[in-house]
Design a protein around this motif. Structure first.
Motif, PDB file in Angstrom:
ATOM      1  N   GLN A 155       0.844  -1.195   0.000  1.00 52.91           N
ATOM      2  CA  GLN A 155       0.000   0.000   0.000  1.00 52.91           C
ATOM      3  C   GLN A 155       0.878   1.242   0.000  1.00 52.91           C
ATOM      4  OE1 GLN A 155      -3.424   0.393   2.518  1.00 52.91           O
ATOM      5  NE2 GLN A 155      -4.006  -1.758   2.316  1.00 52.91           N
ATOM      6  N   VAL A 156       0.494   2.210  -0.835  1.00 55.95           N
ATOM      7  CA  VAL A 156       1.091   3.545  -0.866  1.00 55.95           C
ATOM      8  C   VAL A 156      -0.001   4.492  -0.407  1.00 55.95           C
ATOM      9  CG1 VAL A 156       2.149   5.326  -2.301  1.00 55.95           C
ATOM     10  CG2 VAL A 156       2.640   2.908  -2.740  1.00 55.95           C
ATOM     11  N   GLN A 157       0.141   5.012   0.809  1.00 60.68           N
ATOM     12  CA  GLN A 157      -0.924   5.782   1.435  1.00 60.68           C
ATOM     13  C   GLN A 157      -0.382   7.121   1.930  1.00 60.68           C
ATOM     14  OE1 GLN A 157      -4.314   4.427   2.018  1.00 60.68           O
ATOM     15  NE2 GLN A 157      -3.556   2.964   0.515  1.00 60.68           N
ATOM     16  N   GLY A 158      -1.170   8.181   1.740  1.00 63.44           N
ATOM     17  CA  GLY A 158      -0.773   9.469   2.282  1.00 63.44           C
ATOM     18  C   GLY A 158      -1.078  10.627   1.362  1.00 63.44           C
ATOM     19  N   GLN A 159      -0.867  11.818   1.874  1.00 59.19           N
ATOM     20  CA  GLN A 159      -1.185  13.046   1.161  1.00 59.19           C
ATOM     21  C   GLN A 159      -0.524  13.108  -0.218  1.00 59.19           C
ATOM     22  OE1 GLN A 159      -3.323  15.348   2.215  1.00 59.19           O
ATOM     23  NE2 GLN A 159      -3.051  16.614   0.399  1.00 59.19           N
ATOM     24  N   LYS A 160       0.698  12.568  -0.325  1.00 58.08           N
ATOM     25  CA  LYS A 160       1.450  12.657  -1.578  1.00 58.08           C
ATOM     26  C   LYS A 160       1.470  11.332  -2.333  1.00 58.08           C
ATOM     27  CE  LYS A 160       4.386  16.292   0.387  1.00 58.08           C
ATOM     28  NZ  LYS A 160       5.760  16.669   0.814  1.00 58.08           N
ATOM     29  N   ARG A 178     -12.132   5.710  -6.911  1.00 57.62           N
ATOM     30  CA  ARG A 178     -12.017   4.804  -5.773  1.00 57.62           C
ATOM     31  C   ARG A 178     -12.670   3.463  -6.101  1.00 57.62           C
ATOM     32  NH1 ARG A 178     -13.813   7.097  -0.144  1.00 57.62           N
ATOM     33  NH2 ARG A 178     -12.502   5.365   0.569  1.00 57.62           N
ATOM     34  N   TYR A 179     -12.031   2.411  -5.692  1.00 56.87           N
ATOM     35  CA  TYR A 179     -12.459   1.033  -5.910  1.00 56.87           C
ATOM     36  C   TYR A 179     -12.432   0.634  -7.386  1.00 56.87           C
ATOM     37  CZ  TYR A 179     -13.520   0.278  -1.025  1.00 56.87           C
ATOM     38  OH  TYR A 179     -13.399   0.127   0.336  1.00 56.87           O
ATOM     39  N   TRP A 180     -11.600   1.304  -8.164  1.00 58.08           N
ATOM     40  CA  TRP A 180     -11.321   0.867  -9.529  1.00 58.08           C
ATOM     41  C   TRP A 180      -9.847   0.525  -9.627  1.00 58.08           C
ATOM     42  CZ3 TRP A 180     -14.568   0.416 -13.929  1.00 58.08           C
ATOM     43  CH2 TRP A 180     -15.916   0.709 -13.664  1.00 58.08           C
ATOM     44  N   PHE A 198      -6.412   1.250   3.589  1.00 61.47           N
ATOM     45  CA  PHE A 198      -6.912   1.090   4.956  1.00 61.47           C
ATOM     46  C   PHE A 198      -6.804   2.408   5.728  1.00 61.47           C
ATOM     47  CE2 PHE A 198      -6.457  -1.328   9.177  1.00 61.47           C
ATOM     48  CZ  PHE A 198      -7.764  -1.795   9.171  1.00 61.47           C
ATOM     49  N   THR A 199      -7.009   3.528   5.027  1.00 56.71           N
ATOM     50  CA  THR A 199      -6.948   4.843   5.660  1.00 56.71           C
ATOM     51  C   THR A 199      -8.065   5.716   5.110  1.00 56.71           C
ATOM     52  OG1 THR A 199      -5.566   5.960   4.000  1.00 56.71           O
ATOM     53  CG2 THR A 199      -4.420   4.673   5.692  1.00 56.71           C
ATOM     54  N   ASN A 200      -8.194   6.927   5.683  1.00 59.15           N
ATOM     55  CA  ASN A 200      -9.167   7.886   5.156  1.00 59.15           C
ATOM     56  C   ASN A 200      -8.467   9.001   4.380  1.00 59.15           C
ATOM     57  OD1 ASN A 200      -8.021   9.296   7.303  1.00 59.15           O
ATOM     58  ND2 ASN A 200      -9.929  10.353   7.816  1.00 59.15           N
ATOM     59  N   VAL A 201      -7.215   8.750   3.946  1.00 63.80           N
ATOM     60  CA  VAL A 201      -6.498   9.705   3.106  1.00 63.80           C
ATOM     61  C   VAL A 201      -6.257   9.061   1.746  1.00 63.80           C
ATOM     62  CG1 VAL A 201      -5.403  10.782   5.106  1.00 63.80           C
ATOM     63  CG2 VAL A 201      -4.217   8.943   3.909  1.00 63.80           C
ATOM     64  N   ALA A 202      -5.647   9.814   0.836  1.00 63.23           N
ATOM     65  CA  ALA A 202      -5.387   9.288  -0.500  1.00 63.23           C
ATOM     66  C   ALA A 202      -4.544   8.029  -0.421  1.00 63.23           C
ATOM     67  CB  ALA A 202      -4.680  10.348  -1.337  1.00 63.23           C
ATOM     68  N   GLY A 203      -4.862   7.040  -1.249  1.00 68.88           N
ATOM     69  CA  GLY A 203      -4.086   5.819  -1.175  1.00 68.88           C
ATOM     70  C   GLY A 203      -4.339   4.871  -2.330  1.00 68.88           C
ATOM     71  N   TYR A 204      -3.361   3.996  -2.537  1.00 68.10           N
ATOM     72  CA  TYR A 204      -3.396   3.015  -3.617  1.00 68.10           C
ATOM     73  C   TYR A 204      -2.808   1.709  -3.112  1.00 68.10           C
ATOM     74  CZ  TYR A 204      -4.088   7.177  -6.468  1.00 68.10           C
ATOM     75  OH  TYR A 204      -4.582   8.353  -6.982  1.00 68.10           O
TER      76      TYR A 204
END
Length: 382
Positions: A155-160, A178-180, A198-204
């Motif tokens: 997972q790559v998660q976060g503002q950037k 999201r979810y695509w 698994f967060t509420n910020v931007a993520g892939y």
């Protein structure tokens, strides 16, 4: 109680394909997920949280195994397996897909990706789903093949996060909803990228095929691309998932809970009326029509910080009381640095589930006041 036991490294527990790559960054604590070692934190959980909020993080989530369904009856079987209606699920689309047993209890809560017309991935952190799918395939008589595929995500998660993903792939990823998901080739590696996390910020999530062969290569490629953007390797940031109202299996839901207790505010619960039948459908309709006796609600808890959930501060649930009687429990709780208060999820009787109701919660500091509030505590920040 101030326990600091070690976790034994030995052959009985499985290891993520990224085990050695992620371990090189100095894991401070592992937990066991899906019968595998799972890096839980690398340092101060609050610093990891702020890296997520302000910059970008990389997670080893190889413990999420892909239960892959293929074959002529793959769609029919997948639709039978989950309570979600898959009749409108397109190739490259995904859904949060609860798996229920016959009485409506929750077996697993994977993300489902349809990566081809008759190829489905249930990305699960619960080992029970694979054997459940094996059994269901056998007894259904459907023409499907079930396997744990050699596919492992990071997972790559976060503002950037988006900046990193553009550098890794191209600008087309900016249009991903999201979810695509979308298939890419990355330096000779076959990957599927989904806009999930698994967060509420931007993520892939980057799902690597041939993971046993290419895991180290993918890890180093992503990590190197993230350095100009302040990427740090962390474990899953549970403060963010609690802020976002995201539940964790075996903490906030399990075999003895049903979707109408824990996800009562989700509009897609209406999908139980779908034309195709699925396991647990009759029970869930009965539960809906009868109503539930308890609900998992959001609570704000007074008093000193209850910790970050993954720092050993919550080894057991917090008992919930009202008028001197124990009525429920807090399943996940943390101190939110952005909200500057303690927040959590509490399973309580329905007559105690309305917003603004006052309860008492027994934290490690003693009895504290709790107020029922709307969840999520913070909306999606991506």
């Amino acid at each position: 109680m101030n326990w600091h036991p070690e976790i034994l490294l030995y052959t009985r527990l499985r290891k993520s394909p990224y085990f050695h790559a992620s371990g090189r960054h100095g894991v401070e604590a592992y937990s066991v997920v899906n019968h595998q070692y799972h890096p839980r934190r690398y340092g101060d959980p609050i610093k990891e949280y702020w890296t997520l909020v302000n910059d970008v993080t990389l997670w080893d989530v190889g413990a999420e195994r892909q239960v892959e369904i293929t074959g002529p009856d793959a769609w029919e079987f997948s639709n039978m397996l989950t309570m979600r209606d898959l009749s409108d699920l397109k190739v490259d689309q995904g859904k949060y897909a609860l798996i229920t047993k016959a009485d409506g209890g929750i077996i697993s809560d994977p993300v489902l990706l349809r990566v081809d017309d008759q190829r489905f991935w249930f990305s699960t952190a619960e080992s029970t789903l694979l054997v459940w799918a094996y059994a269901c395939a056998h007894w259904s008589g459907m023409d499907v093949h079930v396997q744990e595929a050699d596919i492992s995500p990071v997972q790559v998660q976060g503002q950037k996060a988006l900046d990193v993903m553009v550098d890794l792939f191209d600008d087309s990823i900016k249009d991903m909803r999201r979810y695509w998901s979308k298939r890419y080739e990355l330096d000779g590696m076959d990957v599927v990228v989904s806009r999930t996390g698994f967060t509420n910020v931007a993520g892939y999530e980057i799902y690597l095929e041939n993971a046993k062969r290419d895991a180290d290569k993918l890890w180093e490629t992503v990590y190197e691309a993230g350095q100009p953007h302040g990427m740090r390797v962390t474990g899953p940031v549970h403060i963010s998932r609690i802020e976002g109202g995201i539940l964790s299996y075996d903490a906030d839901m399990d075999l003895d809970t049903n979707p109408f207790e824990v996800l009562f505010h989700y509009p897609w619960l209406d999908e139980i009326d779908q034309e195709a039948s699925f396991i647990g459908q009759a029970a869930l309709k009965e539960i809906r029509d009868k109503g539930v006796d308890r609900k998992l609600v959001g609570v704000e808890i007074s008093g000193p910080s209850v910790g970050s959930y993954i720092d050993g501060s919550m080894p057991e649930v917090f008992p919930v009381h009202r008028n001197g009687t124990e009525i429920g429990y807090v399943s996940s709780a943390c101190y939110s640095p952005r909200l500057e208060k303690n927040i959590g999820f509490a399973m309580v009787p329905v007559d105690c589930s309305d917003n603004d109701i006052t309860l008492q919660v027994e934290t490690r500091h003693g009895m504290e006041t709790a107020t029922v509030v709307e969840k999520p505590f913070l909306g999606y920040q991506g």
